[in-house]
Design a protein around this motif. Sequence first.
Motif, PDB file in Angstrom:
ATOM      1  N   PRO A  26      53.829 -48.201  -4.597  1.00 42.80           N
ATOM      2  CA  PRO A  26      54.526 -49.631  -3.695  1.00 42.80           C
ATOM      3  C   PRO A  26      55.881 -49.611  -5.193  1.00 42.80           C
ATOM      4  O   PRO A  26      56.274 -49.739  -5.548  1.00 42.80           O
ATOM      5  N   GLU A  27      57.243 -50.749  -4.161  1.00 41.49           N
ATOM      6  CA  GLU A  27      58.554 -51.283  -5.090  1.00 41.49           C
ATOM      7  C   GLU A  27      57.410 -51.922  -5.312  1.00 41.49           C
ATOM      8  O   GLU A  27      56.566 -52.805  -4.841  1.00 41.49           O
ATOM      9  N   PRO A  28      57.464 -53.406  -6.320  1.00 42.66           N
ATOM     10  CA  PRO A  28      59.395 -52.398  -7.064  1.00 42.66           C
ATOM     11  C   PRO A  28      58.697 -50.926  -8.500  1.00 42.66           C
ATOM     12  O   PRO A  28      59.171 -50.556  -8.802  1.00 42.66           O
ATOM     13  N   PHE A  29      57.424 -50.747  -8.855  1.00 44.58           N
ATOM     14  CA  PHE A  29      57.290 -50.145 -10.292  1.00 44.58           C
ATOM     15  C   PHE A  29      57.812 -48.467  -9.592  1.00 44.58           C
ATOM     16  O   PHE A  29      58.093 -47.929 -10.209  1.00 44.58           O
ATOM     17  N   ALA A  30      57.890 -48.446  -7.829  1.00 42.13           N
ATOM     18  CA  ALA A  30      58.040 -46.908  -7.845  1.00 42.13           C
ATOM     19  C   ALA A  30      59.736 -46.836  -7.678  1.00 42.13           C
ATOM     20  O   ALA A  30      59.901 -46.226  -8.613  1.00 42.13           O
ATOM     21  N   GLY A  31      60.416 -48.152  -8.289  1.00 43.70           N
ATOM     22  CA  GLY A  31      62.181 -48.446  -8.336  1.00 43.70           C
ATOM     23  C   GLY A  31      62.089 -47.819  -9.697  1.00 43.70           C
ATOM     24  O   GLY A  31      62.974 -47.233 -10.471  1.00 43.70           O
ATOM     25  N   ALA A 105      46.485 -39.711 -10.382  1.00 45.01           N
ATOM     26  CA  ALA A 105      47.208 -40.983 -10.474  1.00 45.01           C
ATOM     27  C   ALA A 105      46.337 -41.877 -10.956  1.00 45.01           C
ATOM     28  O   ALA A 105      47.635 -42.284 -11.829  1.00 45.01           O
ATOM     29  N   HIS A 106      45.269 -41.446 -11.396  1.00 48.04           N
ATOM     30  CA  HIS A 106      45.306 -42.779 -12.693  1.00 48.04           C
ATOM     31  C   HIS A 106      46.233 -42.316 -13.928  1.00 48.04           C
ATOM     32  O   HIS A 106      46.849 -43.626 -14.915  1.00 48.04           O
ATOM     33  N   VAL A 107      45.995 -40.999 -14.230  1.00 47.58           N
ATOM     34  CA  VAL A 107      46.551 -40.798 -15.468  1.00 47.58           C
ATOM     35  C   VAL A 107      47.999 -41.689 -15.382  1.00 47.58           C
ATOM     36  O   VAL A 107      48.864 -41.824 -16.192  1.00 47.58           O
ATOM     37  N   LEU A 108      48.752 -40.405 -14.496  1.00 44.85           N
ATOM     38  CA  LEU A 108      50.074 -41.333 -14.147  1.00 44.85           C
ATOM     39  C   LEU A 108      50.618 -42.378 -13.976  1.00 44.85           C
ATOM     40  O   LEU A 108      51.302 -43.427 -14.863  1.00 44.85           O
ATOM     41  N   ILE A 109      49.953 -43.432 -13.391  1.00 43.39           N
ATOM     42  CA  ILE A 109      50.083 -45.185 -12.773  1.00 43.39           C
ATOM     43  C   ILE A 109      49.865 -45.547 -14.840  1.00 43.39           C
ATOM     44  O   ILE A 109      50.542 -46.409 -15.363  1.00 43.39           O
ATOM     45  N   HIS A 110      48.328 -45.330 -15.614  1.00 39.69           N
ATOM     46  CA  HIS A 110      48.109 -45.486 -16.520  1.00 39.69           C
ATOM     47  C   HIS A 110      49.376 -45.774 -17.774  1.00 39.69           C
ATOM     48  O   HIS A 110      49.701 -46.649 -18.378  1.00 39.69           O
ATOM     49  N   GLU A 111      49.962 -44.326 -17.710  1.00 41.28           N
ATOM     50  CA  GLU A 111      51.624 -44.042 -19.019  1.00 41.28           C
ATOM     51  C   GLU A 111      52.020 -45.209 -18.408  1.00 41.28           C
ATOM     52  O   GLU A 111      52.733 -44.920 -19.551  1.00 41.28           O
ATOM     53  N   HIS A 114      51.361 -48.685 -18.791  1.00 41.49           N
ATOM     54  CA  HIS A 114      51.337 -49.834 -20.138  1.00 41.49           C
ATOM     55  C   HIS A 114      52.779 -49.745 -20.938  1.00 41.49           C
ATOM     56  O   HIS A 114      53.021 -50.812 -21.212  1.00 41.49           O
ATOM     57  N   HIS A 115      53.411 -49.027 -20.547  1.00 39.75           N
ATOM     58  CA  HIS A 115      55.175 -49.040 -21.150  1.00 39.75           C
ATOM     59  C   HIS A 115      55.340 -49.707 -20.245  1.00 39.75           C
ATOM     60  O   HIS A 115      56.568 -50.627 -20.799  1.00 39.75           O
ATOM     61  N   PHE A 116      55.708 -50.090 -19.492  1.00 44.00           N
ATOM     62  CA  PHE A 116      55.888 -51.240 -18.318  1.00 44.00           C
ATOM     63  C   PHE A 116      55.414 -52.938 -18.825  1.00 44.00           C
ATOM     64  O   PHE A 116      55.852 -54.156 -18.314  1.00 44.00           O
ATOM     65  N   GLY A 117      54.373 -52.594 -19.343  1.00 42.91           N
ATOM     66  CA  GLY A 117      53.469 -53.658 -19.693  1.00 42.91           C
ATOM     67  C   GLY A 117      52.674 -54.579 -18.763  1.00 42.91           C
ATOM     68  O   GLY A 117      52.557 -55.299 -18.399  1.00 42.91           O
ATOM     69  N   LEU A 118      52.476 -53.655 -17.878  1.00 34.84           N
ATOM     70  CA  LEU A 118      51.267 -53.995 -16.389  1.00 34.84           C
ATOM     71  C   LEU A 118      50.424 -54.322 -17.131  1.00 34.84           C
ATOM     72  O   LEU A 118      49.575 -53.816 -18.200  1.00 34.84           O
ATOM     73  N   SER A 119      49.470 -55.508 -16.259  1.00 37.01           N
ATOM     74  CA  SER A 119      47.833 -55.357 -16.801  1.00 37.01           C
ATOM     75  C   SER A 119      47.233 -54.144 -16.394  1.00 37.01           C
ATOM     76  O   SER A 119      47.738 -53.513 -15.687  1.00 37.01           O
ATOM     77  N   ASP A 120      45.898 -54.467 -16.527  1.00 38.68           N
ATOM     78  CA  ASP A 120      44.882 -53.892 -16.445  1.00 38.68           C
ATOM     79  C   ASP A 120      44.322 -53.959 -14.659  1.00 38.68           C
ATOM     80  O   ASP A 120      44.522 -53.234 -14.052  1.00 38.68           O
ATOM     81  N   GLU A 124      45.463 -51.290 -11.713  1.00 36.49           N
ATOM     82  CA  GLU A 124      44.121 -51.278 -10.669  1.00 36.49           C
ATOM     83  C   GLU A 124      44.901 -50.992  -9.383  1.00 36.49           C
ATOM     84  O   GLU A 124      44.722 -50.515  -8.450  1.00 36.49           O
ATOM     85  N   TRP A 125      45.222 -52.331  -8.880  1.00 34.54           N
ATOM     86  CA  TRP A 125      45.663 -52.567  -7.432  1.00 34.54           C
ATOM     87  C   TRP A 125      46.681 -51.761  -7.417  1.00 34.54           C
ATOM     88  O   TRP A 125      46.431 -50.954  -6.320  1.00 34.54           O
ATOM     89  N   LEU A 126      47.867 -50.352  -8.184  1.00 33.45           N
ATOM     90  CA  LEU A 126      48.416 -49.541  -8.046  1.00 33.45           C
ATOM     91  C   LEU A 126      47.604 -48.430  -7.142  1.00 33.45           C
ATOM     92  O   LEU A 126      47.770 -47.791  -5.942  1.00 33.45           O
ATOM     93  N   GLU A 127      47.195 -48.631  -8.071  1.00 36.53           N
ATOM     94  CA  GLU A 127      45.999 -47.321  -7.732  1.00 36.53           C
ATOM     95  C   GLU A 127      44.914 -47.463  -6.416  1.00 36.53           C
ATOM     96  O   GLU A 127      44.648 -46.250  -5.240  1.00 36.53           O
ATOM     97  N   ASP A 128      44.892 -48.827  -5.937  1.00 34.81           N
ATOM     98  CA  ASP A 128      44.147 -48.921  -5.138  1.00 34.81           C
ATOM     99  C   ASP A 128      44.811 -48.707  -3.525  1.00 34.81           C
ATOM    100  O   ASP A 128      44.824 -48.126  -2.870  1.00 34.81           O
TER     101      ASP A 128
END
Length: 139
Positions: A26-31, A105-111, A114-120, A124-128
Amino acid sequence: MTRKYGPPPSLDTLEIIARDALAKLPEPFAGHLRDVVLIVEDFPSEELLAELEMDDPFELTGLYTGRPAETEVYTGDLPPMIHLFRRPILDEWAGGEVAFEDLVAHVLIHEAGHHFGLSDDDMEWLEDELKKSATAPEP
Protein backbone atom coordinates in the motif's frame (compact mmCIF):
# COMPACT_ATOMS: atom_id res chain seq x y z
CA MET A 1 1.52 -26.63 7.61
CA THR A 2 2.05 -29.42 5.13
CA ARG A 3 4.91 -28.89 2.71
CA LYS A 4 4.86 -30.26 -0.81
CA TYR A 5 7.95 -32.16 -1.79
CA GLY A 6 9.78 -31.25 -4.95
CA PRO A 7 12.54 -28.95 -6.04
CA PRO A 8 13.11 -25.85 -3.92
CA PRO A 9 11.90 -22.54 -5.34
CA SER A 10 14.34 -21.20 -7.94
CA LEU A 11 15.90 -17.75 -8.17
CA ASP A 12 13.28 -16.86 -10.80
CA THR A 13 10.42 -18.04 -8.57
CA LEU A 14 11.74 -16.05 -5.63
CA GLU A 15 12.01 -12.94 -7.83
CA ILE A 16 8.44 -13.37 -9.12
CA ILE A 17 7.13 -13.71 -5.56
CA ALA A 18 9.11 -10.66 -4.40
CA ARG A 19 7.98 -8.51 -7.33
CA ASP A 20 4.38 -9.53 -6.68
CA ALA A 21 4.76 -8.51 -3.03
CA LEU A 22 6.27 -5.15 -4.05
CA ALA A 23 3.38 -4.54 -6.45
CA LYS A 24 0.82 -5.15 -3.71
CA LEU A 25 2.30 -2.85 -1.06
CA PRO A 26 0.00 0.00 0.00
CA GLU A 27 0.91 3.67 -0.31
CA PRO A 28 2.92 5.54 0.84
CA PHE A 29 5.35 2.66 1.32
CA ALA A 30 4.96 1.50 -2.28
CA GLY A 31 5.90 4.96 -3.55
CA HIS A 32 9.19 4.86 -1.67
CA LEU A 33 10.07 1.56 -3.34
CA ARG A 34 8.78 2.28 -6.85
CA ASP A 35 12.27 2.64 -8.33
CA VAL A 36 14.01 0.09 -6.16
CA VAL A 37 16.22 -2.43 -7.96
CA LEU A 38 15.52 -6.00 -6.87
CA ILE A 39 18.52 -8.33 -6.90
CA VAL A 40 18.03 -12.02 -6.19
CA GLU A 41 21.08 -14.20 -5.65
CA ASP A 42 21.80 -17.53 -4.03
CA PHE A 43 24.20 -16.07 -1.43
CA PRO A 44 25.70 -12.73 -0.46
CA SER A 45 29.17 -12.16 -1.89
CA GLU A 46 32.29 -12.71 0.20
CA GLU A 47 32.96 -8.96 -0.08
CA LEU A 48 29.53 -8.09 1.30
CA LEU A 49 29.89 -10.55 4.17
CA ALA A 50 33.29 -9.06 5.01
CA GLU A 51 31.88 -5.52 4.85
CA LEU A 52 29.08 -6.52 7.26
CA GLU A 53 31.56 -8.45 9.43
CA MET A 54 29.62 -11.68 8.98
CA ASP A 55 31.15 -15.12 8.60
CA ASP A 56 28.13 -17.31 7.86
CA PRO A 57 26.38 -16.59 4.53
CA PHE A 58 23.24 -18.28 5.89
CA GLU A 59 22.81 -15.47 8.43
CA LEU A 60 21.88 -12.89 5.78
CA THR A 61 18.52 -13.37 4.06
CA GLY A 62 18.27 -9.87 2.61
CA LEU A 63 19.73 -6.38 2.55
CA TYR A 64 18.54 -2.90 1.56
CA THR A 65 21.10 -0.47 0.20
CA GLY A 66 20.53 3.10 -0.87
CA ARG A 67 19.49 6.47 0.44
CA PRO A 68 16.10 6.98 2.05
CA ALA A 69 13.56 8.52 -0.34
CA GLU A 70 13.52 11.86 1.52
CA THR A 71 17.26 12.49 1.30
CA GLU A 72 19.02 14.39 -1.44
CA VAL A 73 20.30 12.29 -4.31
CA TYR A 74 23.78 12.98 -5.62
CA THR A 75 25.27 12.41 -9.05
CA GLY A 76 26.87 8.99 -9.04
CA ASP A 77 24.55 7.54 -6.38
CA LEU A 78 23.47 4.00 -7.10
CA PRO A 79 19.72 3.41 -7.12
CA PRO A 80 18.17 1.91 -3.99
CA MET A 81 18.41 -1.88 -4.02
CA ILE A 82 16.88 -4.77 -2.17
CA HIS A 83 19.02 -7.90 -2.22
CA LEU A 84 17.33 -11.20 -1.44
CA PHE A 85 19.46 -14.28 -0.84
CA ARG A 86 17.69 -17.49 -1.84
CA ARG A 87 19.71 -20.14 0.01
CA PRO A 88 19.49 -18.44 3.44
CA ILE A 89 15.75 -17.81 2.83
CA LEU A 90 15.28 -21.48 1.89
CA ASP A 91 17.18 -22.51 5.01
CA GLU A 92 14.92 -20.37 7.21
CA TRP A 93 11.82 -21.60 5.39
CA ALA A 94 12.82 -25.26 5.84
CA GLY A 95 13.09 -24.77 9.58
CA GLY A 96 9.74 -23.08 10.13
CA GLU A 97 6.02 -23.19 9.58
CA VAL A 98 5.70 -20.12 7.36
CA ALA A 99 4.64 -20.26 3.71
CA PHE A 100 7.49 -19.45 1.34
CA GLU A 101 5.61 -16.46 -0.11
CA ASP A 102 5.03 -15.04 3.37
CA LEU A 103 8.69 -15.44 4.30
CA VAL A 104 9.84 -13.68 1.12
CA ALA A 105 7.41 -10.80 1.81
CA HIS A 106 8.63 -10.65 5.42
CA VAL A 107 12.28 -10.35 4.39
CA LEU A 108 11.45 -7.81 1.69
CA ILE A 109 9.38 -5.60 3.99
CA HIS A 110 11.84 -5.79 6.87
CA GLU A 111 14.85 -4.89 4.76
CA ALA A 112 13.18 -1.82 3.30
CA GLY A 113 11.24 -1.01 6.46
CA HIS A 114 14.25 -0.83 8.75
CA HIS A 115 16.00 1.40 6.24
CA PHE A 116 13.05 3.82 6.21
CA GLY A 117 12.79 3.78 10.00
CA LEU A 118 9.52 1.87 10.22
CA SER A 119 8.66 0.29 13.52
CA ASP A 120 8.14 -3.45 13.86
CA ASP A 121 4.41 -2.70 14.26
CA ASP A 122 4.39 -0.79 10.95
CA MET A 123 6.14 -3.67 9.21
CA GLU A 124 3.73 -6.18 10.72
CA TRP A 125 0.84 -4.04 9.45
CA LEU A 126 2.36 -4.07 5.94
CA GLU A 127 2.69 -7.85 6.04
CA ASP A 128 -0.94 -8.14 7.14
CA GLU A 129 -2.00 -5.86 4.27
CA LEU A 130 -0.18 -8.10 1.80
CA LYS A 131 -1.91 -11.17 3.19
CA LYS A 132 -5.29 -9.42 2.89
CA SER A 133 -4.60 -8.42 -0.71
CA ALA A 134 -3.60 -12.02 -1.51
CA THR A 135 -6.93 -13.37 -0.23
CA ALA A 136 -9.16 -10.52 -1.45
CA PRO A 137 -11.36 -11.36 -4.43
CA GLU A 138 -10.51 -9.67 -7.73
CA PRO A 139 -12.83 -6.70 -8.52
